[in-house]
Design a protein around this motif. Structure first.
Motif, PDB file in Angstrom:
ATOM      1  N   VAL A 132       0.884  -1.135  -0.056  1.00  0.00           N
ATOM      2  CA  VAL A 132      -0.100  -0.048  -0.079  1.00  0.00           C
ATOM      3  C   VAL A 132       0.855   1.325   0.050  1.00  0.00           C
ATOM      4  O   VAL A 132       0.451   2.302  -0.502  1.00  0.00           O
ATOM      5  N   ASP A 133       2.100   1.180   0.431  1.00  0.00           N
ATOM      6  CA  ASP A 133       3.030   2.299   0.667  1.00  0.00           C
ATOM      7  C   ASP A 133       3.540   2.589  -0.824  1.00  0.00           C
ATOM      8  O   ASP A 133       3.778   3.804  -0.957  1.00  0.00           O
ATOM      9  N   GLU A 134       3.790   1.506  -1.786  1.00  0.00           N
ATOM     10  CA  GLU A 134       4.090   1.786  -3.121  1.00  0.00           C
ATOM     11  C   GLU A 134       2.879   2.542  -3.670  1.00  0.00           C
ATOM     12  O   GLU A 134       3.153   3.399  -4.532  1.00  0.00           O
ATOM     13  N   LEU A 135       1.688   2.046  -3.630  1.00  0.00           N
ATOM     14  CA  LEU A 135       0.605   2.715  -4.089  1.00  0.00           C
ATOM     15  C   LEU A 135       0.258   4.248  -3.695  1.00  0.00           C
ATOM     16  O   LEU A 135       0.395   5.170  -4.677  1.00  0.00           O
ATOM     17  N   ILE A 136       0.818   4.595  -2.510  1.00  0.00           N
ATOM     18  CA  ILE A 136       0.736   5.923  -1.945  1.00  0.00           C
ATOM     19  C   ILE A 136       1.738   6.822  -2.581  1.00  0.00           C
ATOM     20  O   ILE A 136       1.692   7.754  -3.169  1.00  0.00           O
ATOM     21  N   GLY A 137       2.970   5.956  -2.633  1.00  0.00           N
ATOM     22  CA  GLY A 137       4.282   6.676  -3.118  1.00  0.00           C
ATOM     23  C   GLY A 137       3.953   6.929  -4.472  1.00  0.00           C
ATOM     24  O   GLY A 137       4.488   8.083  -5.059  1.00  0.00           O
ATOM     25  N   HIS A 138       3.354   6.290  -5.347  1.00  0.00           N
ATOM     26  CA  HIS A 138       3.310   6.251  -6.700  1.00  0.00           C
ATOM     27  C   HIS A 138       2.252   7.553  -6.904  1.00  0.00           C
ATOM     28  O   HIS A 138       2.406   8.462  -7.762  1.00  0.00           O
ATOM     29  N   ALA A 139       1.097   7.473  -6.226  1.00  0.00           N
ATOM     30  CA  ALA A 139       0.276   8.657  -6.397  1.00  0.00           C
ATOM     31  C   ALA A 139       0.831  10.101  -5.829  1.00  0.00           C
ATOM     32  O   ALA A 139       0.552  10.976  -6.349  1.00  0.00           O
ATOM     33  N   VAL A 140       1.485  10.097  -4.943  1.00  0.00           N
ATOM     34  CA  VAL A 140       2.139  11.210  -4.141  1.00  0.00           C
ATOM     35  C   VAL A 140       3.227  11.637  -5.446  1.00  0.00           C
ATOM     36  O   VAL A 140       3.489  13.170  -5.684  1.00  0.00           O
ATOM     37  N   ASP A 141       3.933  10.797  -6.007  1.00  0.00           N
ATOM     38  CA  ASP A 141       4.912  11.218  -6.899  1.00  0.00           C
ATOM     39  C   ASP A 141       4.232  11.732  -8.246  1.00  0.00           C
ATOM     40  O   ASP A 141       4.896  12.923  -8.695  1.00  0.00           O
TER      41      ASP A 141
END
Length: 190
Positions: A132-141
């Protein structure tokens, strides 16, 4: 299976990446050992889900808080393209003597998993071996990149060139024509 869950027969339920290990008390004195294995989410599906959630960064905060936002449910729960595994991506093993591939002990564990996912939906990411952190990181980036792009575009449009500054104020701008202003010493001012 529901009856086993209701009566507390699921003694232990451990959710790990791609696997659930559980102990279910049956008719024998020793509990049965159940393993449910879930295939890792396909990389192409994961990339599609990450892209589909880019415009919903505000709802990702809810996801981090342990709530599954309504706006992401359709995307993430779509049959064949979401997080939930298809039947062919799930295998079961139980140490009981029942020959059925899905005995009542496995059914109890599946109900237990459903209950646990209702309480902590983020465990679905762990089961499917994604972050889920990868998902959030992708969206934030992606959001940060979009904001930087907008800022760079705005800078190019909003800054007035030096040559245009004189036109804005209707005056001639000449760096050599700056007058020399001499102020009196401070002690002479009354």
């Amino acid at each position: 299976g529901r009856s086993y869950v209701r009566h507390g027969s699921v003694l232990d339920l451990q959710i790990k990446p791609g696997k659930v290990n559980a102990l279910v008390q049956g008719s024998e004195t020793k509990p049965y050992e159940i393993t449910v294995t879930i295939a890792k989410l396909a990389e192409a599906t994961w990339e599609t889900l990450k892209t589909a959630s880019l415009d919903q960064i505000d709802t990702l905060e809810d996801l981090l808080a342990g709530k599954f936002p309504k706006s992401l449910q359709e995307t993430f729960f779509s049959k064949g393209h979401g997080l939930f595994p298809s039947p062919k991506e799930i295998t079961f093993e139980c140490s009981c003597p029942d020959w059925a591939s899905m005995c009542k002990h496995v059914a109890a564990v599946l109900y237990g998993i459903g209950n646990r996912l209702d309480q902590k939906p983020e465990l679905l990411f762990e089961l499917r071996q994604i972050s889920v952190d990868e998902l959030i990181g992708h969206a934030v980036d992606d959001t940060a990149k979009s904001l930087v792009d907008k800022a760079e575009t705005a800078i190019g449009e909003d800054i007035i060139a030096d040559a245009d500054l004189g036109d804005v104020f209707g005056i001639q701008m000449d760096d050599d024509a700056i007058p020399d202003v001499t102020l009196p010493p401070v002690d002479e001012v009354s």
